[in-house]
Design a protein around this motif. Structure first.
Motif, mmCIF file in Angstrom:
data_model
loop_
_atom_site.group_PDB
_atom_site.id
_atom_site.type_symbol
_atom_site.label_atom_id
_atom_site.label_comp_id
_atom_site.label_asym_id
_atom_site.label_seq_id
_atom_site.Cartn_x
_atom_site.Cartn_y
_atom_site.Cartn_z
ATOM 1 N N GLY A 85 0.841 -1.193 0.000
ATOM 2 C CA GLY A 85 0.000 0.000 0.000
ATOM 3 C C GLY A 85 0.872 1.237 0.000
ATOM 4 N N ALA A 86 0.717 2.088 1.014
ATOM 5 C CA ALA A 86 1.495 3.327 1.084
ATOM 6 C C ALA A 86 2.963 3.018 1.348
ATOM 7 N N THR A 96 12.281 -6.082 -3.942
ATOM 8 C CA THR A 96 11.575 -6.897 -4.925
ATOM 9 C C THR A 96 10.152 -6.368 -5.027
ATOM 10 N N ILE A 97 9.748 -6.016 -6.231
ATOM 11 C CA ILE A 97 8.384 -5.532 -6.478
ATOM 12 C C ILE A 97 7.594 -6.677 -7.104
ATOM 13 N N ARG A 113 0.889 -1.054 -17.120
ATOM 14 C CA ARG A 113 1.443 -0.158 -18.136
ATOM 15 C C ARG A 113 1.831 1.173 -17.502
ATOM 16 N N ALA A 114 2.850 1.786 -18.079
ATOM 17 C CA ALA A 114 3.305 3.101 -17.624
ATOM 18 C C ALA A 114 3.984 3.801 -18.789
ATOM 19 N N GLY A 115 3.572 5.036 -19.074
ATOM 20 C CA GLY A 115 4.194 5.804 -20.149
ATOM 21 C C GLY A 115 4.072 5.162 -21.507
ATOM 22 N N GLY A 116 2.988 4.420 -21.743
ATOM 23 C CA GLY A 116 2.779 3.798 -23.041
ATOM 24 C C GLY A 116 3.487 2.482 -23.236
ATOM 25 N N GLY A 117 4.167 1.969 -22.215
ATOM 26 C CA GLY A 117 4.882 0.699 -22.326
ATOM 27 C C GLY A 117 4.709 -0.116 -21.067
ATOM 28 N N PRO A 118 5.346 -1.278 -20.999
ATOM 29 C CA PRO A 118 5.253 -2.117 -19.798
ATOM 30 C C PRO A 118 5.787 -1.386 -18.566
ATOM 31 N N ALA A 119 5.073 -1.519 -17.458
ATOM 32 C CA ALA A 119 5.497 -0.844 -16.231
ATOM 33 C C ALA A 119 6.832 -1.372 -15.736
ATOM 34 N N HIS A 120 7.131 -2.670 -15.975
ATOM 35 C CA HIS A 120 8.400 -3.203 -15.472
ATOM 36 C C HIS A 120 9.591 -2.602 -16.218
ATOM 37 N N ARG A 139 4.155 3.882 -7.685
ATOM 38 C CA ARG A 139 3.095 4.474 -8.508
ATOM 39 C C ARG A 139 2.983 3.819 -9.889
ATOM 40 N N LEU A 140 3.979 3.039 -10.275
ATOM 41 C CA LEU A 140 3.939 2.401 -11.590
ATOM 42 C C LEU A 140 2.991 1.208 -11.637
ATOM 43 N N PHE A 141 2.661 0.643 -10.472
ATOM 44 C CA PHE A 141 1.841 -0.557 -10.418
ATOM 45 C C PHE A 141 0.612 -0.316 -9.554
ATOM 46 N N GLU A 142 -0.454 -1.012 -9.884
ATOM 47 C CA GLU A 142 -1.655 -0.951 -9.070
ATOM 48 C C GLU A 142 -1.545 -1.981 -7.952
#
Length: 367
Positions: free
Chosen positions: A105-106, A122-123, A130-137, A200-203
């Motif tokens: 969470g936070a 480790t995330i 997705r992030a910035g039009g591409g894969p978030a990873h 913030r890149l992942f839900e």
């Protein structure tokens, strides 16, 4: 806020069986039934275990039972409850239990200095993020590179579990919910500075944070892994883990992981497992990995070596010899490990006491 957590890792062969079928299926069903926060199954490309049987995708006759690693992360109570299920199904192979700090969470604005000078995160995210039009990873690795982290890698799960749901990958499907693991190591400042943006890149990501020692980077020896004691005051053993990140078919490196696995096996190491990542970098190199229509594969490969601290000094000397110009080598203390095979059993899954910074003996050198 950070919470105390545990990471359970099971190293086995993908054809290993439990009573009702494949061990991989039994483990992932158990992860889902236990409702663990995050679990993933990773497929290896080469390795050997306590029986010293080499398995590799490079030879057809040795590729029928490739290494696999199942990882589950949660607060201590769910993982401890899961241990009985894992013990009951995993007769042969290796199991480790490690303490982690959980950011669920936070994400805190800063991390306590007691975590150490260097950190591993480790995330646990999803393939479809997705992030910035591409894969978030991919965005996460670029962010970590820009923040000065020593290295990062992206591993795609072939199966997973989260909060009671199985997240199985399907052939020729997008598999947006299947787990992806982004691992990174770096200085306390680099990791702390990147954490809020990474979250913030992942839900709804889960992030684990662990103490790590960076031993080598781009051929430069920074520290030798060494532990002051083999066991804690209660007599519970400490174990040690080396992770060697190299590039598959990268210029000037070749297949370091394959040569390293074979050398360790011939010298009598307890076991080693190589995992191919999809994207990542180490040291001063730019992020790189799998690309469509590429003529050759150039991806990171992580080789994990586990043994006693006394034996690890010998294996580290081999790793040091075989990474003269490139790669990233890190060391971690493992507080619980059980290895078992036909007529063989070592260690146990009772956690040894936490190791503080004052207990680690670091000999920093340079070349």
């Amino acid at each position: 806020m950070l919470a105390d957590g545990l990471k359970l890792s099971v190293y086995f062969g993908e054809r290993d069986r439990a009573a009702e079928g494949l061990l991989a299926e039994a483990l992932m069903d158990g992860f889902a039934a236990a409702g663990v926060r995050s679990g993933a199954l990773l497929r290896g490309v080469e390795g050997f275990g306590i029986r010293h049987r080499l398995q590799t995708e490079r030879l057809l006759t040795l590729s029928e039972d490739l290494p696999a690693v199942a990882v589950a992360v949660d607060r201590p109570a769910p993982i401890e409850a899961l241990l009985e299920h894992v013990r009951g199904h995993s007769g042969h192979g290796l199991i480790t239990l490690e303490r982690v700090a959980l950011a669920d969470g936070a994400v805190p604005a800063s991390l306590p200095s007691t975590l150490g000078d260097s950190l591993k995160i480790t995330i646990f995210g999803a393939r479809g993020a997705r992030a910035g039009g591409g894969p978030a990873h991919v965005a996460a690795v670029e962010l970590l590179h820009g923040r000065g982290a020593a290295g990062a890698s992206v591993s795609l799960g072939v199966d997973g579990a989260a909060r009671g749901r199985r997240l199985r990958a399907r052939f020729l499907a997008r598999n947006p919910d299947v787990p992806v693991l982004i691992e990174a190591v770096g200085s306390h400042g680099a990791i702390t500075g990147a954490l809020p943006e990474l979250a913030r890149l992942f839900e709804d990501p889960l992030i684990t944070i662990e103490r790590v020692l960076i031993c080598k980077r781009d051929g430069v020896l920074l520290a030798e892994p060494s532990l002051a004691a083999e066991s804690d005051p209660a007599g519970l053993a400490y174990w040690q883990k080396l992770v060697v990140q190299t590039g598959e078919h990268a210029e000037g490196q070749g297949e370091v992981h394959s040569a390293l696995v074979r050398r360790l096996r011939s010298e009598g190491a307890a076991g080693a497992t190589s995992l191919r990542a999809q994207w990542g970098y180490s040291g001063a190199h730019r992020p790189h990995g799998e690309r469509l229509l590429a003529l050759g594969r150039r991806v990171p490969v992580l080789t994990v070596v586990l043994d006693t601290p006394a034996n690890m000094r010998r294996w580290f000397a081999i790793v040091d010899e075989m990474t003269p110009r490139a790669g990233l080598v890190t060391s971690e203390i493992v507080p619980a490990l059980r290895a078992s095979g036909p007529g063989i059993a070592h260690g146990g899954l009772s956690l040894a006491a936490p190791v503080g910074g004052a207990q680690l003996r670091r000999r920093r050198q340079s070349r």
